[in-house]
Write a protein that holds these residues in place. Sequence first.
Motif, mmCIF file in Angstrom:
data_model
loop_
_atom_site.group_PDB
_atom_site.id
_atom_site.type_symbol
_atom_site.label_atom_id
_atom_site.label_comp_id
_atom_site.label_asym_id
_atom_site.label_seq_id
_atom_site.Cartn_x
_atom_site.Cartn_y
_atom_site.Cartn_z
ATOM 1 N N ALA A 220 0.863 -1.176 0.000
ATOM 2 C CA ALA A 220 0.000 0.000 0.000
ATOM 3 C C ALA A 220 0.900 1.226 0.000
ATOM 4 O O ALA A 220 1.662 1.440 0.950
ATOM 5 N N LEU A 221 0.860 1.977 -1.070
ATOM 6 C CA LEU A 221 1.741 3.130 -1.240
ATOM 7 C C LEU A 221 0.902 4.401 -1.258
ATOM 8 O O LEU A 221 -0.019 4.527 -2.061
ATOM 9 N N GLU A 222 1.197 5.296 -0.342
ATOM 10 C CA GLU A 222 0.531 6.597 -0.290
ATOM 11 C C GLU A 222 1.543 7.653 -0.734
ATOM 12 O O GLU A 222 2.642 7.730 -0.179
ATOM 13 N N ARG A 223 1.175 8.452 -1.731
ATOM 14 C CA ARG A 223 2.140 9.409 -2.293
ATOM 15 C C ARG A 223 1.460 10.758 -2.523
ATOM 16 O O ARG A 223 0.370 10.830 -3.090
ATOM 17 N N LEU A 224 2.109 11.801 -2.088
ATOM 18 C CA LEU A 224 1.658 13.169 -2.348
ATOM 19 C C LEU A 224 2.723 13.843 -3.198
ATOM 20 O O LEU A 224 3.867 13.999 -2.762
ATOM 21 N N THR A 225 2.336 14.240 -4.408
ATOM 22 C CA THR A 225 3.297 14.784 -5.367
ATOM 23 C C THR A 225 3.086 16.288 -5.530
ATOM 24 O O THR A 225 1.946 16.767 -5.606
ATOM 25 N N ARG A 226 4.189 17.001 -5.616
ATOM 26 C CA ARG A 226 4.168 18.463 -5.715
ATOM 27 C C ARG A 226 4.880 18.929 -6.980
ATOM 28 O O ARG A 226 5.800 18.263 -7.467
ATOM 29 N N LEU A 227 4.472 20.082 -7.461
ATOM 30 C CA LEU A 227 5.191 20.733 -8.555
ATOM 31 C C LEU A 227 6.507 21.301 -8.027
ATOM 32 O O LEU A 227 6.760 21.314 -6.821
ATOM 33 N N ALA A 228 7.331 21.773 -8.958
ATOM 34 C CA ALA A 228 8.644 22.296 -8.565
ATOM 35 C C ALA A 228 8.530 23.476 -7.607
ATOM 36 O O ALA A 228 9.430 23.715 -6.796
ATOM 37 N N ASP A 229 7.405 24.212 -7.669
ATOM 38 C CA ASP A 229 7.230 25.352 -6.769
ATOM 39 C C ASP A 229 6.686 24.952 -5.405
ATOM 40 O O ASP A 229 6.422 25.798 -4.552
ATOM 41 N N GLY A 230 6.491 23.648 -5.178
ATOM 42 C CA GLY A 230 6.036 23.164 -3.882
ATOM 43 C C GLY A 230 4.541 22.952 -3.768
ATOM 44 O O GLY A 230 4.065 22.433 -2.749
ATOM 45 N N ARG A 231 3.796 23.309 -4.795
ATOM 46 C CA ARG A 231 2.349 23.169 -4.736
ATOM 47 C C ARG A 231 1.935 21.705 -4.852
ATOM 48 O O ARG A 231 2.343 21.000 -5.782
#
Length: 260
Positions: A220-231
């Motif tokens: 079970a993989l939980e991932r929060l991905t952000r743009l280069a600006d941190g958003r």
Amino acid sequence: MDRSGKAAGAPAAEWGSSRPRAERARRVADVLRQQITEDRFGGALPDERTLGRQLGASRNAVREALGLLRQEGLITRRRGVGTTVVMPKYGHGLDRLAGLAETLAGHGTVTNEVRVAEKVAILPDAVAARLEVPAEAGGVRLERLRWLDGLPLSLDTSYLTADVGAAVLAGDLVRRDVFGLIEETTGSRLGRADVAVHAVCADPDTAALLGIAAGAAVFALERLTRLADGRAVDAESIRIRADRMTLRATLHRGLPPATA
């Protein structure tokens, strides 16, 4: 460990009869599992006598270790055929932000069965908190069953922010990774992702989709991905067949924390 699988410089007594029988089998199984995962044997393992000589282990310890690996579903044993790997495992690096198709390029064909692709007027509170937006901002929910060479590999559920998700919905979700679509539609590179991995037992619905037995172990993989600006733009919950994937990372030791 040398290429034969024997720990470099380790005496054969490591597997000796002074150890409890179950412990000897477990230790041999641990080494063989690692070698299988690294594709040291290809599709077929050597015979018990050869494995015992390579590992410095008794034939009985090797036989019991192979029995453990068969129970795990990693290998199959047939008279006249020998011991063979049930199916190859593929490595997915956790130290690089990449989509599944990008990661497995050259190892097979990844296809996506789009099960859900819809706009959501109100985000679940927990999802909104992860994406750092108000729940009423809405978003896009995607659910895709990922296949590798005709066999199910993972079930991916994503919530994207409303603006990013709307553009992704217009893209080719059947043939493309979401990461590539995000970068293409936003004109911005992805920056980083926070990842947590744990093991769970597959619920009946997930198991049926992945083609495994209910209760089988999955990553079970939980991932929060952000743009280069941190958003934050993409909050994912992924269930991966543990019998088909190995999660890998290369870690570097930094300086120890300063003490007062």
